[in-house]
Design a protein around this motif. Structure first.
Motif, mmCIF file in Angstrom:
data_model
loop_
_atom_site.group_PDB
_atom_site.id
_atom_site.type_symbol
_atom_site.label_atom_id
_atom_site.label_comp_id
_atom_site.label_asym_id
_atom_site.label_seq_id
_atom_site.Cartn_x
_atom_site.Cartn_y
_atom_site.Cartn_z
ATOM 1 N N ALA A 392 0.818 -1.206 0.000
ATOM 2 C CA ALA A 392 0.000 0.000 0.000
ATOM 3 C C ALA A 392 0.851 1.254 0.000
ATOM 4 C CB ALA A 392 -0.936 0.002 1.205
ATOM 5 N N VAL A 393 2.081 1.180 0.494
ATOM 6 C CA VAL A 393 2.940 2.352 0.551
ATOM 7 C C VAL A 393 3.459 2.702 -0.836
ATOM 8 C CG1 VAL A 393 5.075 3.283 1.497
ATOM 9 C CG2 VAL A 393 3.567 1.915 2.943
ATOM 10 N N THR A 394 3.929 1.706 -1.575
ATOM 11 C CA THR A 394 4.466 1.935 -2.914
ATOM 12 C C THR A 394 3.438 1.726 -4.009
ATOM 13 O OG1 THR A 394 5.203 -0.368 -3.092
ATOM 14 C CG2 THR A 394 6.740 1.215 -2.109
ATOM 15 N N THR A 395 2.177 1.426 -3.629
ATOM 16 C CA THR A 395 1.065 1.164 -4.566
ATOM 17 C C THR A 395 1.359 -0.008 -5.497
ATOM 18 O OG1 THR A 395 1.834 2.687 -6.271
ATOM 19 C CG2 THR A 395 0.443 3.610 -4.497
ATOM 20 N N GLU A 396 2.182 -0.931 -5.080
ATOM 21 C CA GLU A 396 2.472 -2.121 -5.895
ATOM 22 C C GLU A 396 1.246 -3.036 -5.908
ATOM 23 O OE1 GLU A 396 5.504 -5.998 -5.887
ATOM 24 O OE2 GLU A 396 5.795 -4.336 -4.475
ATOM 25 N N ASN A 397 0.791 -3.393 -7.123
ATOM 26 C CA ASN A 397 -0.354 -4.294 -7.352
ATOM 27 C C ASN A 397 -1.676 -3.722 -6.825
ATOM 28 O OD1 ASN A 397 1.273 -6.200 -8.591
ATOM 29 N ND2 ASN A 397 1.540 -7.425 -6.714
ATOM 30 N N VAL A 398 -1.709 -2.443 -6.443
ATOM 31 C CA VAL A 398 -2.954 -1.862 -5.924
ATOM 32 C C VAL A 398 -3.970 -1.707 -7.055
ATOM 33 C CG1 VAL A 398 -3.991 0.186 -4.886
ATOM 34 C CG2 VAL A 398 -1.842 -0.714 -4.000
ATOM 35 N N LYS A 399 -3.527 -1.224 -8.220
ATOM 36 C CA LYS A 399 -4.450 -1.057 -9.343
ATOM 37 C C LYS A 399 -5.000 -2.395 -9.810
ATOM 38 C CE LYS A 399 -4.847 1.256 -13.800
ATOM 39 N NZ LYS A 399 -4.142 2.066 -14.852
ATOM 40 N N GLU A 400 -4.144 -3.415 -9.848
ATOM 41 C CA GLU A 400 -4.606 -4.759 -10.232
ATOM 42 C C GLU A 400 -5.620 -5.292 -9.214
ATOM 43 O OE1 GLU A 400 -2.787 -9.247 -11.009
ATOM 44 O OE2 GLU A 400 -1.455 -7.568 -10.515
ATOM 45 N N LEU A 401 -5.370 -5.004 -7.926
ATOM 46 C CA LEU A 401 -6.293 -5.445 -6.878
ATOM 47 C C LEU A 401 -7.661 -4.798 -7.050
ATOM 48 C CD1 LEU A 401 -6.980 -6.824 -4.175
ATOM 49 C CD2 LEU A 401 -5.991 -4.829 -3.014
ATOM 50 N N MET A 402 -7.688 -3.488 -7.306
ATOM 51 C CA MET A 402 -8.963 -2.803 -7.461
ATOM 52 C C MET A 402 -9.717 -3.289 -8.695
ATOM 53 S SD MET A 402 -9.363 -0.769 -4.899
ATOM 54 C CE MET A 402 -8.363 -1.664 -3.704
ATOM 55 N N SER A 403 -8.966 -3.588 -9.770
ATOM 56 C CA SER A 403 -9.614 -4.092 -10.983
ATOM 57 C C SER A 403 -10.241 -5.462 -10.738
ATOM 58 C CB SER A 403 -8.592 -4.152 -12.113
ATOM 59 O OG SER A 403 -9.191 -4.663 -13.289
ATOM 60 N N ARG A 404 -9.515 -6.326 -10.058
ATOM 61 C CA ARG A 404 -10.054 -7.649 -9.751
ATOM 62 C C ARG A 404 -11.244 -7.548 -8.794
ATOM 63 N NH1 ARG A 404 -5.093 -11.999 -8.942
ATOM 64 N NH2 ARG A 404 -4.086 -11.689 -10.966
ATOM 65 N N LEU A 405 -11.160 -6.626 -7.837
ATOM 66 C CA LEU A 405 -12.266 -6.452 -6.896
ATOM 67 C C LEU A 405 -13.530 -6.004 -7.616
ATOM 68 C CD1 LEU A 405 -10.690 -4.775 -3.728
ATOM 69 C CD2 LEU A 405 -11.846 -6.986 -3.835
ATOM 70 N N LYS A 406 -13.358 -5.102 -8.595
ATOM 71 C CA LYS A 406 -14.521 -4.612 -9.324
ATOM 72 C C LYS A 406 -15.218 -5.747 -10.064
ATOM 73 C CE LYS A 406 -17.389 -1.577 -10.848
ATOM 74 N NZ LYS A 406 -18.360 -0.950 -9.942
ATOM 75 N N LYS A 407 -14.443 -6.610 -10.731
ATOM 76 C CA LYS A 407 -15.033 -7.745 -11.438
ATOM 77 C C LYS A 407 -15.680 -8.733 -10.475
ATOM 78 C CE LYS A 407 -11.690 -7.455 -15.228
ATOM 79 N NZ LYS A 407 -10.598 -8.172 -15.958
ATOM 80 N N PHE A 408 -15.047 -8.930 -9.319
ATOM 81 C CA PHE A 408 -15.589 -9.883 -8.342
ATOM 82 C C PHE A 408 -16.875 -9.361 -7.708
ATOM 83 C CE2 PHE A 408 -15.395 -11.971 -4.074
ATOM 84 C CZ PHE A 408 -15.626 -13.270 -4.525
ATOM 85 N N VAL A 409 -16.938 -8.044 -7.487
ATOM 86 C CA VAL A 409 -18.143 -7.459 -6.897
ATOM 87 C C VAL A 409 -19.314 -7.553 -7.866
ATOM 88 C CG1 VAL A 409 -19.168 -5.288 -6.129
ATOM 89 C CG2 VAL A 409 -16.929 -5.946 -5.291
ATOM 90 N N LYS A 410 -19.055 -7.401 -9.155
ATOM 91 C CA LYS A 410 -20.136 -7.441 -10.140
ATOM 92 C C LYS A 410 -20.847 -8.777 -10.173
ATOM 93 C CE LYS A 410 -18.875 -3.917 -13.530
ATOM 94 N NZ LYS A 410 -18.501 -3.661 -14.948
ATOM 95 N N VAL A 411 -20.106 -9.864 -9.983
ATOM 96 C CA VAL A 411 -20.718 -11.199 -10.072
ATOM 97 C C VAL A 411 -21.394 -11.609 -8.771
ATOM 98 C CG1 VAL A 411 -19.077 -11.932 -11.827
ATOM 99 C CG2 VAL A 411 -18.563 -12.345 -9.407
ATOM 100 N N GLN A 412 -21.231 -10.820 -7.719
ATOM 101 C CA GLN A 412 -21.873 -11.150 -6.450
ATOM 102 C C GLN A 412 -23.344 -10.745 -6.483
ATOM 103 O OE1 GLN A 412 -20.350 -12.979 -4.171
ATOM 104 N NE2 GLN A 412 -18.582 -12.941 -5.562
ATOM 105 N N PRO A 413 -24.187 -11.463 -5.774
ATOM 106 C CA PRO A 413 -25.608 -11.069 -5.732
ATOM 107 C C PRO A 413 -25.783 -9.726 -5.045
ATOM 108 C CG PRO A 413 -25.151 -12.790 -4.126
ATOM 109 C CD PRO A 413 -23.902 -12.651 -4.965
ATOM 110 N N GLU A 414 -26.936 -9.144 -5.270
ATOM 111 C CA GLU A 414 -27.231 -7.853 -4.663
ATOM 112 C C GLU A 414 -27.193 -7.963 -3.142
ATOM 113 O OE1 GLU A 414 -27.596 -4.958 -6.025
ATOM 114 O OE2 GLU A 414 -27.367 -5.671 -8.089
ATOM 115 N N ALA A 415 -26.964 -6.824 -2.536
ATOM 116 C CA ALA A 415 -26.936 -6.800 -1.073
ATOM 117 C C ALA A 415 -28.258 -7.283 -0.503
ATOM 118 C CB ALA A 415 -26.627 -5.386 -0.581
ATOM 119 N N ASP A 416 -28.197 -7.762 0.713
ATOM 120 C CA ASP A 416 -29.389 -8.325 1.337
ATOM 121 C C ASP A 416 -30.526 -7.318 1.347
ATOM 122 O OD1 ASP A 416 -28.578 -7.721 4.804
ATOM 123 O OD2 ASP A 416 -27.917 -6.719 2.977
#
Length: 603
Positions: A392-416
């Motif tokens: 998190a200090v050097t932002t290493e792999n942070v952009k890749e993490l956010m991109s993967r999170l966005k795709k993973f959130v999309k496939v999740q069902p809607e909030a309760d």
């Protein structure tokens, strides 16, 4: 101008020393200067600080407090100290206006009839979502929220003006409960969502509403219905896509700061974050990812240790949990197990949410050397392969993490879905079932009866006790609802104390109509005594086996037969028809009335 008392005494004593013939002192006092000098010597010296105004002293205290805060590195204007996710507030709907008793009086209209208008409705309290808010601090600063009262009705059938509703703005994710019972009233999530928390009372009806064909000039009106009043427990649960979890000082706030425009407090000590922080990560596709950072969790958090337990409610609405593991910790795998265990103890549903595990602090050489083995152990412990190493200090792999999170959130069902409400605040007292009432009595206080029920209590509050016809109407309502009969069945007698809400009155069965003549009431009383004695002894019969005739019966129980019995018996005899028959025994149509003959008329 404020004059110091001590200064005034000194000036007065100086005047006495220069003018010993002052008439306010006795001769033994004004002649003895030594006594006055001794008194002046024992007085305390004049203190200029004691003569300061209250406002100036308060200003000095505020300056000292600010200086102490600066020395202790505490900033009272820090937004973190203004974040509140719980609040208690008392809401009161406005009462309705009273109805009016008035009669139309115009030239050429000597009997214009009733013209009293009804009162206006009171204002209601409504909570509404405002996305610009993210804390309940404005609500905590406003403990009591009251709506206005409706105007009273006036003559000429003019109704009173209704009061305006009061809108209370709350952030999205607000849950509203009744404080004393803890029942949920509703949840506000989206922009514009509204929840009625205190309904205003309706206006009382004027005498024009009580006019009937038989009662053309009623002299009664209703009071305005009181508005609903209750204490509420308001709770905030922030709505986000991803919620950060981890031990204290694991780098959650640093990751939030480098992935979004949020500026949380970052320092190299545990529990730097003391309140939840929200941030939006703007990706290249234009869609944002809402991130929520909560204070760190430690062992025993489920039982109240640390700060994280107080804010875990904010990640209950998140669709994905991001679990940060500190790579510089002595036991990263043990920390991962501890957090998951605390989640299970707190809420099984929260522990079952999908997680993404992140190994942080790859900028440290020791963590980078052991990253391969740590990632494999984390995958084995988590039971999935959603594990990534970042810095998190050097932002290493942070952009890749956010991109993967966005795709993973999309496939999740809607909030309760929002929880179902357990209590309805929009229901007024007169909308409850009129048959739902309870009669309470205490053997320690014989002759006292308490009647409870939403409907009957509201009717008592709206009754205008200053008008006799209104009291008569309330008595008829007690009989119509079956309350009077139930009181008699349970043993209530004439003169017992009846209590409904804050109103007390004597129980008087059979005397709800105050216009019944006293002689009829006396006959009813004698008849009841006679009937009760007959019930005790059985059927009264004489020596010949014939039933005794009762002296008098009420009109509604066959008394009309007793009053005209002699006339009816005579009417059934055949000789009464002989006057209409001729000499041949046939009906004579040419019958002529003679002097002394009875003539029946419709009048």
């Amino acid at each position: 101008m404020r004059i110091n008392k001590l200064t005034t005494n000194i000036a007065f004593l100086s005047c006495l020393m220069t003018n010993p013939c002052t008439a306010f002192l006795t001769p033994q006092h004004h002649n003895n200067r030594n006594t006055i000098q001794r008194r002046m010597a024992t007085m305390e010296p004049y203190n200029a600080d004691a003569d300061m105004s209250y406002k100036r002293r308060q200003t000095l205290r505020d300056k000292e407090q600010r200086a102490q805060n600066q020395n202790s590195n505490i900033n009272s204007d820090d937004p973190e100290w203004k974040f509140f996710d719980t609040a208690r507030v008392h809401v009161s709907g406005g009462p309705g206006g009273n109805g009016c008793v008035a009669f139309r009086r115009e030239k050429g209209e000597p009997m214009g009839g009733p013209s009293g208008g009804r009162g206006g409705s009171g204002g209601s309290i409504i909570m509404k979502v405002d996305t610009r808010l993210n804390t309940l601090a404005p609500l905590r600063n406003r403990v009591h929220v009251r709506a206005g009262k409706g105007n009273n009705g006036i003559g000429k059938n003019k109704d009173g003006k209704c009061a305006e509703d009061v809108i209370v703005l709350v952030p999205p994710g607000t849950l509203v409960r009744e404080l004393h019972t803890g029942k949920l009233a509703g949840e506000l999530r989206e922009e514009g969502d509204e929840l009625l928390v205190a309904r205003g009372g309706r206006g009382g009806r004027g005498n024009a509403a009580f006019m009937t064909a038989k009662r053309t000039a009623p002299r009664l009106a209703e009071r305005g219905e009181p508005g609903a009043a209750r204490w509420l427990s308001v709770e905030l649960r922030l709505v986000a896509d991803v919620g950060f979890l981890g031990k204290p000082n694991a780098g959650k706030s640093t990751l939030l700061a480098c992935a979004s425009a949020a500026k949380p407090k970052i320092a190299n000590y545990p529990f730097t974050t003391i309140v939840p922080n929200l941030g939006v990560c703007d990706l290249d596709d234009g869609e944002g990812l809402v991130l929520c950072d909560v204070p760190g969790l430690i062992e025993g958090a489920a039982s109240g240790t640390g700060l994280g337990l107080s804010f875990l409610r904010h990640v209950q609405r998140c669709r994905v949990l991001l679990h940060l593991v500190d790579g510089t910790s002595e036991d990263p795998i043990g920390d991962f197990r501890t957090i998951n265990k605390e989640l299970e103890l707190y809420d099984e549903y929260l522990a079952s949410k999908p997680q993404v595990v992140v190994l942080n602090k790859m900028d440290v050489s020791e963590v980078r050397e052991n990253s391969t083995s740590l990632i494999e152990e984390l995958k084995k412990e988590a039971g999935h392969t959603r594990v990534l190493a970042i810095s998190a200090v050097t932002t290493e792999n942070v952009k890749e993490l956010m991109s993967r999170l966005k795709k993973f959130v999309k496939v999740q069902p809607e909030a309760d879905l929002p929880p179902l409400p357990e209590i309805d605040f929009s229901k007024a007292g007169l909308e409850y079932d009129s048959d739902e009432f309870e009669i309470i009595s205490d053997p320690a206080y014989p002759g006292q009866w308490r009647i409870k029920g939403e409907y009957i209590e509201q009717v008592a509050k709206m009754t205008h006790w200053e008008y006799p016809e209104a009291i008569e109407r309330f008595g008829r309502q007690l009989e119509a609802l079956g309350i009077a009969a139930e009181l008699e069945r349970r043993g209530a007698i004439d003169g017992d104390l009846i209590m409904i809400d804050e109103y007390d009155f004597d129980f008087a069965p059979g005397m709800t109509n105050m216009y019944i003549p006293p002689e009829l009431l006396e006959k009813d009383f004698l008849y009841e005594q006679q009937r009760s004695s007959d019930t005790a002894r059985g059927m009264l019969v004489d020596n010949d086996g014939e039933e005794e005739e009762l002296p008098w019966r009420p009109f509604t129980e066959g008394g009309y037969l007793d009053v005209d019995r002699d006339e009816l018996v005579g009417f059934e005899e055949e000789e009464d028809w002989d006057m209409l028959l001729g000499e041949d025994g046939e009906f004579n149509e040419d019958y002529v009335m003679q002097e002394g003959d009875d003539m029946w008329t419709s009048n």
